[in-house]
Motif scaffolding. Structure first.
Motif, mmCIF file in Angstrom:
data_model
loop_
_atom_site.group_PDB
_atom_site.id
_atom_site.type_symbol
_atom_site.label_atom_id
_atom_site.label_comp_id
_atom_site.label_asym_id
_atom_site.label_seq_id
_atom_site.Cartn_x
_atom_site.Cartn_y
_atom_site.Cartn_z
ATOM 1 N N PHE A 168 113.596 6.829 29.479
ATOM 2 C CA PHE A 168 114.583 7.101 28.430
ATOM 3 C C PHE A 168 114.709 8.600 28.154
ATOM 4 O O PHE A 168 115.628 9.038 27.480
ATOM 5 C CB PHE A 168 114.193 6.337 27.167
ATOM 6 C CG PHE A 168 115.275 6.204 26.149
ATOM 7 C CD1 PHE A 168 116.596 5.949 26.498
ATOM 8 C CD2 PHE A 168 114.986 6.303 24.806
ATOM 9 C CE1 PHE A 168 117.592 5.823 25.535
ATOM 10 C CE2 PHE A 168 115.960 6.176 23.837
ATOM 11 C CZ PHE A 168 117.272 5.933 24.207
ATOM 12 N N GLY A 169 113.769 9.396 28.684
ATOM 13 C CA GLY A 169 113.893 10.844 28.589
ATOM 14 C C GLY A 169 112.823 11.545 27.779
ATOM 15 O O GLY A 169 112.885 12.758 27.600
ATOM 16 N N PHE A 170 111.838 10.807 27.291
ATOM 17 C CA PHE A 170 110.751 11.432 26.542
ATOM 18 C C PHE A 170 109.700 11.993 27.504
ATOM 19 O O PHE A 170 109.491 11.445 28.583
ATOM 20 C CB PHE A 170 110.069 10.412 25.615
ATOM 21 C CG PHE A 170 110.874 10.083 24.393
ATOM 22 C CD1 PHE A 170 110.672 10.779 23.215
ATOM 23 C CD2 PHE A 170 111.828 9.085 24.418
ATOM 24 C CE1 PHE A 170 111.406 10.477 22.080
ATOM 25 C CE2 PHE A 170 112.569 8.773 23.291
ATOM 26 C CZ PHE A 170 112.354 9.469 22.115
ATOM 27 N N GLU A 171 109.048 13.066 27.101
ATOM 28 C CA GLU A 171 107.892 13.593 27.823
ATOM 29 C C GLU A 171 106.658 12.959 27.207
ATOM 30 O O GLU A 171 106.512 12.951 25.983
ATOM 31 C CB GLU A 171 107.818 15.114 27.701
ATOM 32 C CG GLU A 171 108.919 15.823 28.449
ATOM 33 C CD GLU A 171 108.753 17.333 28.384
ATOM 34 O OE1 GLU A 171 107.598 17.822 28.340
ATOM 35 O OE2 GLU A 171 109.782 18.012 28.374
ATOM 36 N N LEU A 172 105.774 12.427 28.053
ATOM 37 C CA LEU A 172 104.573 11.756 27.568
ATOM 38 C C LEU A 172 103.343 12.610 27.846
ATOM 39 O O LEU A 172 103.186 13.130 28.954
ATOM 40 C CB LEU A 172 104.405 10.393 28.241
ATOM 41 C CG LEU A 172 105.172 9.220 27.625
ATOM 42 C CD1 LEU A 172 106.657 9.434 27.630
ATOM 43 C CD2 LEU A 172 104.820 7.943 28.323
ATOM 44 N N THR A 173 102.499 12.745 26.844
ATOM 45 C CA THR A 173 101.236 13.458 26.964
ATOM 46 C C THR A 173 100.125 12.514 26.540
ATOM 47 O O THR A 173 100.147 11.998 25.419
ATOM 48 C CB THR A 173 101.211 14.712 26.065
ATOM 49 O OG1 THR A 173 102.329 15.537 26.392
ATOM 50 C CG2 THR A 173 99.920 15.476 26.225
#
Length: 100
Positions: free
Chosen positions: A25-30
């Motif tokens: 969906f376009g989120f950056e995950l950390t």
């Protein structure tokens, strides 16, 4: 007191699938820990947790404000690998809205 941010902790029924959805969906995950990751878009974010409690999950609502709702609507239709339920875009007194 000056509040800088109030990130939500969002439960997930299937942690790996939820991570894949938010990434697509376009989120950056950390990764924060084995059961917690930070999902960010620009300067906004929330914590996705490997935790599921039906009563909490069924009553949790978040509002995501975007600059181009039509772009988001189009992007949702490209996520065929996920069972994403959403409404059509409707005009409300405060602006356009879709429910996801």
């Amino acid at each position: 007191m000056q509040v800088d941010d109030i990130p939500a902790f969002v439960p997930s029924k299937d942690y790996q699938q939820s991570q894949a959805f938010y990434k697509a969906f376009g989120f950056e995950l950390t990764t924060v820990s084995e059961k917690l990751c930070l999902c960010e878009s620009g300067e906004c974010g929330f914590f996705l947790q490997d935790f599921y409690q039906p009563q909490l999950a069924n009553n949790l609502m978040l509002q995501l404000s975007v600059l181009d709702i039509d772009e988001v609507y189009s992007q949702l239709h490209k996520l065929n690998d996920f069972n994403v339920k959403h409404s059509d875009i409707t005009q409300q007194p405060w602006g356009k809205e879709l429910n996801l």
